[in-house]
Scaffold this active site. Sequence first.
Site, PDB file in Angstrom:
ATOM      1  N   HIS A  20      -2.614   8.451 -11.959  1.00  0.00           N
ATOM      2  CA  HIS A  20      -1.675   7.583 -11.236  1.00  0.00           C
ATOM      3  C   HIS A  20      -0.973   6.697 -12.260  1.00  0.00           C
ATOM      4  O   HIS A  20      -1.510   6.387 -13.316  1.00  0.00           O
ATOM      5  CB  HIS A  20      -2.471   6.733 -10.244  1.00  0.00           C
ATOM      6  CG  HIS A  20      -1.664   5.925  -9.285  1.00  0.00           C
ATOM      7  ND1 HIS A  20      -1.023   4.762  -9.661  1.00  0.00           N
ATOM      8  CD2 HIS A  20      -1.406   6.084  -7.960  1.00  0.00           C
ATOM      9  CE1 HIS A  20      -0.415   4.243  -8.603  1.00  0.00           C
ATOM     10  NE2 HIS A  20      -0.624   5.021  -7.565  1.00  0.00           N
ATOM     11  N   ASP A  22     -11.081   5.250 -12.845  1.00  0.00           N
ATOM     12  CA  ASP A  22     -10.259   4.821 -11.709  1.00  0.00           C
ATOM     13  C   ASP A  22     -10.832   5.475 -10.450  1.00  0.00           C
ATOM     14  O   ASP A  22     -10.608   6.654 -10.196  1.00  0.00           O
ATOM     15  CB  ASP A  22      -8.806   5.239 -11.935  1.00  0.00           C
ATOM     16  CG  ASP A  22      -7.911   4.924 -10.742  1.00  0.00           C
ATOM     17  OD1 ASP A  22      -8.393   4.317  -9.770  1.00  0.00           O
ATOM     18  OD2 ASP A  22      -6.729   5.308 -10.787  1.00  0.00           O
ATOM     19  N   GLN A  33      -9.452   6.590  -5.423  1.00  0.00           N
ATOM     20  CA  GLN A  33      -9.562   7.687  -4.460  1.00  0.00           C
ATOM     21  C   GLN A  33     -11.000   8.158  -4.276  1.00  0.00           C
ATOM     22  O   GLN A  33     -11.383   8.597  -3.193  1.00  0.00           O
ATOM     23  CB  GLN A  33      -8.693   8.867  -4.913  1.00  0.00           C
ATOM     24  CG  GLN A  33      -7.209   8.571  -4.974  1.00  0.00           C
ATOM     25  CD  GLN A  33      -6.601   8.293  -3.612  1.00  0.00           C
ATOM     26  OE1 GLN A  33      -7.005   8.858  -2.609  1.00  0.00           O
ATOM     27  NE2 GLN A  33      -5.620   7.403  -3.585  1.00  0.00           N
ATOM     28  N   LYS A  92      -8.522   1.346   0.573  1.00  0.00           N
ATOM     29  CA  LYS A  92      -8.708   2.792   0.634  1.00  0.00           C
ATOM     30  C   LYS A  92     -10.117   3.161   1.071  1.00  0.00           C
ATOM     31  O   LYS A  92     -10.477   4.349   1.110  1.00  0.00           O
ATOM     32  CB  LYS A  92      -8.389   3.422  -0.718  1.00  0.00           C
ATOM     33  CG  LYS A  92      -6.934   3.271  -1.161  1.00  0.00           C
ATOM     34  CD  LYS A  92      -6.684   3.928  -2.496  1.00  0.00           C
ATOM     35  CE  LYS A  92      -5.302   3.607  -3.045  1.00  0.00           C
ATOM     36  NZ  LYS A  92      -4.203   4.210  -2.277  1.00  0.00           N
ATOM     37  N   CYS A 127       3.388   8.484  -7.109  1.00  0.00           N
ATOM     38  CA  CYS A 127       3.133   7.650  -8.299  1.00  0.00           C
ATOM     39  C   CYS A 127       2.461   8.452  -9.407  1.00  0.00           C
ATOM     40  O   CYS A 127       1.618   7.933 -10.144  1.00  0.00           O
ATOM     41  CB  CYS A 127       2.295   6.419  -7.948  1.00  0.00           C
ATOM     42  SG  CYS A 127       3.123   5.274  -6.823  1.00  0.00           S
TER      43      CYS A 127
END
Length: 404
Positions: A120, A198, A201, A224, A362
């Site tokens: 991202h 990261d 997700q 999220k 993104c």
Amino acid sequence: MLSPEMLRDDFPIFSSSINDNSLIYLDSGATSQKPKQVIDRLNQFYSQENANVHRGIHFLSENATRNYEEARVKLANYLNAKSNEIVWTKGATESINLIAHGLSHLLTSADSVAISALEHHANIVPWQQACEKTGANLIILPINELGILDLAQAKILLEKYQPKILALSHASNALGNIQPIAELIQYIKPYNTISVIDGAQGFLHLRPDIKQIECDFYVLSAHKALGPTGLGAFYGRYELLCQMPVYQTGGEMIKHVSFEKTTFALPPGKFEAGTPNISAVIAFATALDYLQQLEHQKVQQYEQSLFQYLVSELQRIDGIKLYGDLKNNIGTLSFNYKEEHPFDIATLLDQFGVAVRSGHHCTQPLMQCLQVTGTVRVSLAFYNNKNDLDLFINALNSTISMLE
């Protein structure tokens, strides 16, 4: 067995209609829907408990402070980490920026930072900026033509450059691929590489265990994972948190201030300047309670069954091209139909009450690697069901008929 119908009843938004159709929400990668327990907890705080934290000795302030810090402990327990290694931020993007700022002092022009081509923008641009500031080299771990990390080539590059920092997504936001983060982290241990994962997700779907992953940093976003917007957090190895300079200054994060000198609080406090997003933190604790009550393995199995059904149904449609890893995936699928623009498909699907994402997600560098301008993205969560997917496929077939 997991009963998605019962869980779905916890999410008030599914009683909504869009364009006179039942809502078919397939955009959980952008933000998850919220159970009524989280919504009620937000309302309860503002209607009955509202006060600032760490600043007062009156009942409301002490109660807010206790609930705020208990939320930190809950997140630490959920991640299998220590509470003094959990830092609250306004989102995953701020978390990565804070970490990149804090680690920049370790970089020189002789060093490298490695990221993958799947990242991202929020896990690209902060490292670009850190490299521009320090003269360090940004290394891109390659992907194949389907958008899957080339693990063999990645290891060759990691061995060659022995990067100071490896910043990698747990799962791709655009394609859903689950990255081999544990394997790569073990691979870079001999190089003393700092690992930044990261998990924006991955957090909801993969139930990360910090002790098993053995990363140095793990970033997440509350919205999220059933929580409110405007809140994120990250785990950071305490030794590294102590070495990192402050990111913002002001109230709350100080130890002592004089006109001559200021000293700062120990982590995590030194990274939390100003009044935090108290209500969101407390409501996120309720979201974590909700997730804790679910049998994670059954949830994963259910999401995977939905995903595989979606893949099989899309593969039946002539002209559909699928991207990404269709076997090792959190439940996010990107596709295109012939030469039709993703925006057109998404716009027409919306007329049937179907919410999907379209565009570059993104991840413009990833789209360039795939040689497309964008895709249509379907991202699932455990509150979806087979009926959602059947209605989506019907709407997609109707959309294709209108386009041709």
